[in-house]
Motif scaffolding. Sequence first.
Motif, mmCIF file in Angstrom:
data_model
loop_
_atom_site.group_PDB
_atom_site.id
_atom_site.type_symbol
_atom_site.label_atom_id
_atom_site.label_comp_id
_atom_site.label_asym_id
_atom_site.label_seq_id
_atom_site.Cartn_x
_atom_site.Cartn_y
_atom_site.Cartn_z
ATOM 1 N N UNK A 125 99.166 33.576 75.440
ATOM 2 C CA UNK A 125 97.840 33.630 74.809
ATOM 3 C C UNK A 125 97.599 32.383 73.979
ATOM 4 N N UNK A 126 96.404 31.827 74.130
ATOM 5 C CA UNK A 126 95.962 30.805 73.193
ATOM 6 C C UNK A 126 94.488 31.018 72.906
ATOM 7 N N UNK A 127 94.098 30.674 71.704
ATOM 8 C CA UNK A 127 92.713 30.853 71.257
ATOM 9 C C UNK A 127 91.830 29.811 71.939
ATOM 10 N N UNK A 128 90.689 30.245 72.404
ATOM 11 C CA UNK A 128 89.744 29.305 73.016
ATOM 12 C C UNK A 128 89.277 28.354 71.914
ATOM 13 N N UNK A 129 89.537 27.063 72.065
ATOM 14 C CA UNK A 129 89.274 26.127 70.968
ATOM 15 C C UNK A 129 87.827 25.643 70.873
ATOM 16 N N UNK A 130 86.959 26.099 71.739
ATOM 17 C CA UNK A 130 85.557 25.690 71.690
ATOM 18 C C UNK A 130 84.702 26.895 71.334
#
Length: 181
Positions: A125-130
């Motif tokens: 999982x990674x946070x959507x950076x936009x």
Amino acid sequence: MDAIKLHCLDFQNHVIISIKSGIAAVAVYENFQLVDHKVFRAYMVRKKQGKSQIKHLKTKGKSRAGSRVRLQETLDFFENINERLQTYFEDKRIDLIAFGCSPTLFPFFFQGKKIPPFEKTDHRIFKIPVHIPSATFENLEKAYSSISQTKIWIDENNKEFVNSFLSAPESPEIGNQDEDW
């Protein structure tokens, strides 16, 4: 300083999830090609006030019929999302999960009758950076296009570190050798 190896898998499957109050979009990509997507909508937002029912619950409004309908719609909303995600994870090996969800909705996503096919602490999982203004399919595609590009952010803290990699000569394993036929 340890050397960092950058590598790319030959074939990757990605899932991208964007959840806002009343609307969510999920999609699965195989090798950067869209395979399937679904947009979910639910009656969760209090009309004329623009506030989701679960945010309103902290202050008042639990007993009215409209409130109960919105709360049930909220539960069904997250169950439907997790049901779709279950099918993605059963059918494919998923390498990355791009996830965008407001902190208010986050607990509802992980604590429903149907739980998601991954844990909160999953390493994929990674946070959507936009910023995604609304969880529509068009915005989801724009976000995926942005996050699937290779970008290197250089600031004063890592400038020297990155420059050492950029100025290093190519290693012989990569194919910089003269071949003798």
